[in-house]
Write a protein that holds these residues in place. Structure first.
Motif, PDB file in Angstrom:
ATOM      1  N   SER A  35       0.823  -1.216   0.000  1.00  0.00           N
ATOM      2  CA  SER A  35       0.000   0.000   0.000  1.00  0.00           C
ATOM      3  C   SER A  35       0.858   1.268   0.000  1.00  0.00           C
ATOM      4  O   SER A  35       0.533   2.241  -0.691  1.00  0.00           O
ATOM      5  N   THR A  52       1.859   6.924  -6.933  1.00  0.00           N
ATOM      6  CA  THR A  52       0.797   7.838  -7.362  1.00  0.00           C
ATOM      7  C   THR A  52       1.148   9.286  -7.039  1.00  0.00           C
ATOM      8  O   THR A  52       0.967  10.190  -7.867  1.00  0.00           O
ATOM      9  N   GLU A  99      -4.258  15.968  -2.188  1.00  0.00           N
ATOM     10  CA  GLU A  99      -4.600  14.561  -1.984  1.00  0.00           C
ATOM     11  C   GLU A  99      -5.579  14.350  -0.831  1.00  0.00           C
ATOM     12  O   GLU A  99      -6.028  13.221  -0.631  1.00  0.00           O
ATOM     13  N   GLN A 100      -5.885  15.376  -0.094  1.00  0.00           N
ATOM     14  CA  GLN A 100      -6.863  15.234   0.969  1.00  0.00           C
ATOM     15  C   GLN A 100      -8.253  15.703   0.557  1.00  0.00           C
ATOM     16  O   GLN A 100      -9.146  15.817   1.395  1.00  0.00           O
ATOM     17  N   ASN A 154     -11.103  14.642  -2.098  1.00  0.00           N
ATOM     18  CA  ASN A 154     -11.653  13.732  -3.113  1.00  0.00           C
ATOM     19  C   ASN A 154     -10.570  12.864  -3.748  1.00  0.00           C
ATOM     20  O   ASN A 154     -10.527  12.695  -4.970  1.00  0.00           O
ATOM     21  N   ALA A 155      -9.692  12.313  -2.929  1.00  0.00           N
ATOM     22  CA  ALA A 155      -8.647  11.432  -3.440  1.00  0.00           C
ATOM     23  C   ALA A 155      -8.942  10.000  -3.015  1.00  0.00           C
ATOM     24  O   ALA A 155      -9.441   9.744  -1.909  1.00  0.00           O
ATOM     25  N   ASP A 156      -8.656   9.060  -3.907  1.00  0.00           N
ATOM     26  CA  ASP A 156      -8.842   7.653  -3.582  1.00  0.00           C
ATOM     27  C   ASP A 156      -7.532   6.879  -3.645  1.00  0.00           C
ATOM     28  O   ASP A 156      -7.530   5.646  -3.591  1.00  0.00           O
ATOM     29  N   SER A 157      -6.420   7.597  -3.757  1.00  0.00           N
ATOM     30  CA  SER A 157      -5.102   6.977  -3.780  1.00  0.00           C
ATOM     31  C   SER A 157      -4.076   8.048  -3.431  1.00  0.00           C
ATOM     32  O   SER A 157      -4.363   9.246  -3.445  1.00  0.00           O
ATOM     33  N   PHE A 176      -4.241  10.219   0.746  1.00  0.00           N
ATOM     34  CA  PHE A 176      -5.401   9.350   0.987  1.00  0.00           C
ATOM     35  C   PHE A 176      -5.154   8.441   2.185  1.00  0.00           C
ATOM     36  O   PHE A 176      -6.063   8.214   3.002  1.00  0.00           O
ATOM     37  N   GLN A 206      -7.419   8.335   5.725  1.00  0.00           N
ATOM     38  CA  GLN A 206      -7.922   7.113   6.345  1.00  0.00           C
ATOM     39  C   GLN A 206      -7.393   6.945   7.769  1.00  0.00           C
ATOM     40  O   GLN A 206      -8.137   6.545   8.679  1.00  0.00           O
TER      41      GLN A 206
END
Length: 301
Positions: A99, A106, A242-243, A245-248, A252, A256
């Motif tokens: 991960s 990315t 990246e904070q 609407n990011a999914d990677s 991200f 999480q």
């Protein structure tokens, strides 16, 4: 010819003759006397030399030791800040499951795209504004107005314009990179010595020759400084981009971890940000030493 300081007919010997005799006696080298002369050694060279890498690592090592001590004694609880040992364990787990590697890839792609676009835009605008007075009148004022607007505040507008994909993230990074590069390249061009321009003209250089052989080399130190500033702002813009609407990406992972109160994962992501920033700065500094070999500078003592 000597001037006597004694009155005429006085039995007192001439003072000037005596003084000359004394000076001659003091300045005459003594025969058979060997002088033991020792060279003067600067104080800095007599000090014990400590390797520079050891001096540079002393501060971080002491900080880690203090951090671990506070965590072991319970002053820093895991809810506030995880211990270095726990952070190292979590980093190993994130690398093992892939991960962290995927997130780094990315994020690097986003920074590279934004940095490339920002470098092209910032350098192009600086060349137009720095080389031509008409370009300065047209370009400089709007750029100076736009650079005072916080690029973070434009995130909602970029989302409306470009959606929630990769485009708004790269646009934020591009905007953050453009302005420091523009300012430093523009200042470097306008800071070239006018006497060098006159010397090039007297040697018969054309306008393109002046730009290529005089102006651009003179502006290169400022451009490299602007690139270093731009890299720092690029990583800062990436954190914000990246904070939203990011999914990677690394941001991200941080979002999480924030939702689950995982301070260890957050610190791992921050360390990755810092490591990538230092690595990029090292690359630029190496490039700077390679391109600016003709300009010796003071490196400290």
């Amino acid at each position: 010819m000597s001037i006597s300081h004694a009155p005429p007919g006085s039995p007192v010997p001439d003072i000037s003759e005596k003084s000359r005799h004394d000076v001659a006696e003091t300045t005459r080298p003594a025969s058979g006397l060997d002088l033991d002369l020792e060279p003067i050694v600067p104080t800095s060279s007599r000090r014990t030399r400590v390797p520079r890498w050891l001096r540079r690592t002393t501060g971080p090592v002491l900080l880690l030791a203090l951090w671990q001590l506070l965590s072991s004694t319970g002053v820093l609880t895991p809810d506030v800040l995880a211990s270095p040992g726990r952070i190292a364990q979590v980093a190993g787990d994130l690398i093992a499951d892939g991960s962290l590697t995927s997130a780094m890839t990315t994020s690097l792609q986003r920074v590279a795209g934004g940095l490339l676009l920002g470098t092209l835009v910032g350098t192009g605008l600086a060349l137009v504004s720095g080389l031509f007075r008409v370009g300065e009148d047209v370009v400089d004022a709007p750029v100076q107005m736009l650079r005072t607007v916080p690029f973070v505040g434009l995130i909602p507008l970029f989302i409306i314009w470009f959606g929630i994909g990769e485009a708004p993230k790269i646009a934020i990074i591009t905007l953050g990179v453009t302005f420091p590069l523009y300012l430093n390249v523009y200042a470097g061009i306008r800071g070239v010595d006018a006497q060098l321009i006159e010397a090039g003209e007297s040697l018969g250089l054309s306008r393109w020759g002046l730009v290529r052989h005089v102006i651009l080399p003179g502006a290169l130190p400022g451009a490299m400084t602007g690139l270093r500033y731009s890299l720092g702002i690029a990583w800062l813009a990436l954190v914000f981009a990246e904070q939203v609407n990011a999914d990677s990406g690394i941001g991200f992972l941080m979002v999480q971890a924030r939702d689950f109160l995982r301070t260890d994962v957050i610190v791992v992501c921050l360390i990755v940000y810092a490591f990538l920033g230092l690595l990029a700065d090292f690359v630029v500094r190496s490039l700077e030493r390679l391109l600016l070999q003709w300009r010796p500078t003071f490196t400290g003592r």
